[in-house]
Design an enzyme around this catalytic site. Sequence first.
Site, PDB file in Angstrom:
ATOM      1  N   ASP A 215       0.833  -1.201   0.000  1.00  0.00           N
ATOM      2  CA  ASP A 215       0.000   0.000   0.000  1.00  0.00           C
ATOM      3  C   ASP A 215       0.872   1.257   0.000  1.00  0.00           C
ATOM      4  OD1 ASP A 215      -2.719   1.206   0.371  1.00  0.00           O
ATOM      5  OD2 ASP A 215      -1.810   1.930   2.225  1.00  0.00           O
ATOM      6  N   GLU A 277       2.058  -0.116  -4.794  1.00  0.00           N
ATOM      7  CA  GLU A 277       1.133   0.932  -5.231  1.00  0.00           C
ATOM      8  C   GLU A 277       1.934   2.226  -5.332  1.00  0.00           C
ATOM      9  OE1 GLU A 277      -3.133   2.884  -3.859  1.00  0.00           O
ATOM     10  OE2 GLU A 277      -1.673   2.330  -2.334  1.00  0.00           O
TER      11      GLU A 277
END
Length: 589
Positions: A215, A277
């Site tokens: 993330d 990400e």
Amino acid sequence: MTISSAHPETEPKWWKEATIYQIYPASFKDSNNDGWGDMKGIASKLEYIKELGTDAIWISPFYDSPQDDMGYDIANYEKVWPTYGTNEDCFALIEKTHKLGMKFITDLVINHCSSEHEWFKESRSSKTNPKRDWFFWRPPKGYDAEGKPIPPNNWRSYFGGSAWTFDEKTQEFYLRLFCSTQPDLNWENEDCRKAIYESAVGYWLDHGVDGFRIDVGSLYSKVAGLPDAPVIDENSKWQLSDPFTMNGPRIHEFHQEMNKFIRNRVKDGREIMTVGEMRHATDETKRLYTSASRHELSELFNFSHTDVGTSPKFRQNLIPYELKDWKVALAELFRYVNGTDCWSTIYLENHDQPRSITRFGDDSPKNRVISGKLLSVLLVSLSGTLYVYQGQELGEINFKNWPIEKYEDVEVRNNYDAIKEEHGENSKEMKRFLEAIALISRDHARTPMQWSREEPNAGFSGPNAKPWFYLNESFREGINAEDESKDPNSVLNFWKEALRFRKAHKDITVYGYDFEFIDLDNKKLFSFTKKYDNKTLFAALNFSSDSIDFTIPNNSSSFKLEFGNYPRSEVDASSRTLKPWEGRIYISE
């Protein structure tokens, strides 16, 4: 397959060829009728995922959490949130996934944790606590006329307002780029990094996971001094911090260090994949992240194509765009890989994006199915690791005409409150914001999975349960797994066919290189070629409700129609006219 020395990216890997199915655990399947999806619910549907033709599952955060940001605020990296089940339920799920021949990928949320995490509780307890430096604490810049403390800089939270929260006990601010209960971890502190690796990474490697989706993996390295951001949004006192937080000075060092930890931790020979990400990055930066020789990440998610049509100043403002803009942005996902030892991903949906048919196709009753199939044709023809998000295979669409009160997402709620406070509820800024969230809110992807047309909960929960979030009413219109599994012309059954096609031609679909646009300026036609060894793939995709003409490259007769989204009986392979929302893939050898 022949690995080309000029194209090191064609070296086969399981994680390059895999189609990865993303599961949002809260909304996937509720096994105990408490209104929340759970581990046992996921386990009960693994055969469905396998039959779709996917090879791995990625599950969004299932860790213990106050759920202020749907689990992206983690209070304990080594414990499953009790509503989702127990750690043993998760271990059983990993085992069943492996028995079915699939891989298990989990979400790694380590830019920040929850303010309920023991690390942060210790850090905020006093200025002299040994973990004080595990987070970013700063004194106020000063005090306003009312005596309120002023944040240390002008950084804006991604969820609206200041990126700083004042702590009354120690009279200092802490940095949190997301919501106030998600304090950013200080990666400059080596003890902090070691604790992250051991707790968030090592624990799950020891229990058999095959990879991590990382993330906001570009945000770990902040520029020293945390200076004010340049003013690009004149209408706000808070500005995007990206120049000082994204792809920062030590980011590659940190990823190399974590990659080394992973390689040293795994003793059974399995190859762990990592997908970062990385919202925005130059091609050169993407290559630095994903070069196999640098040992940072296996691949990355870039947002160039999903941010098309949104303002760089504030994503919840829509701006006009044309098909050409989207074509160019989509190619940014993979063109940097050509002739390197890097790798990329292909996706249109995830838990942070709306439904792709509404966003990039036509979700009208007339064209929903055919445009959904067109997007599938596009995705299976592009090079990189393909990701499919739950419900995408059903052709799910955005919910319609929901009032602001029905939105659940903290990003929507915080930005709504910030705009209301700064500009007013009836302002033009608010009108633009409401128009934007109707199209691009994250909530569109987060409604419960539509398993059947059973009232009132579409098979997600039992009929007497109350789901944690409202259902999209479209489950009553045939957009559900049970109805679609029985319909040979459904989006679901087409996705199965499309994934079979991708696997059968994986050399050129997955590993194809030398991508070139054909007729880039065309406002309705998305057309391109790419190659692998002696093969050439040509795609002609009609992104409009009109019939349009196209030409085969060099008018070559060697191209054979291999795949498309209209029934083969309705398609004249020699025709050079595409029906509305028709897509064709030709291959020459």
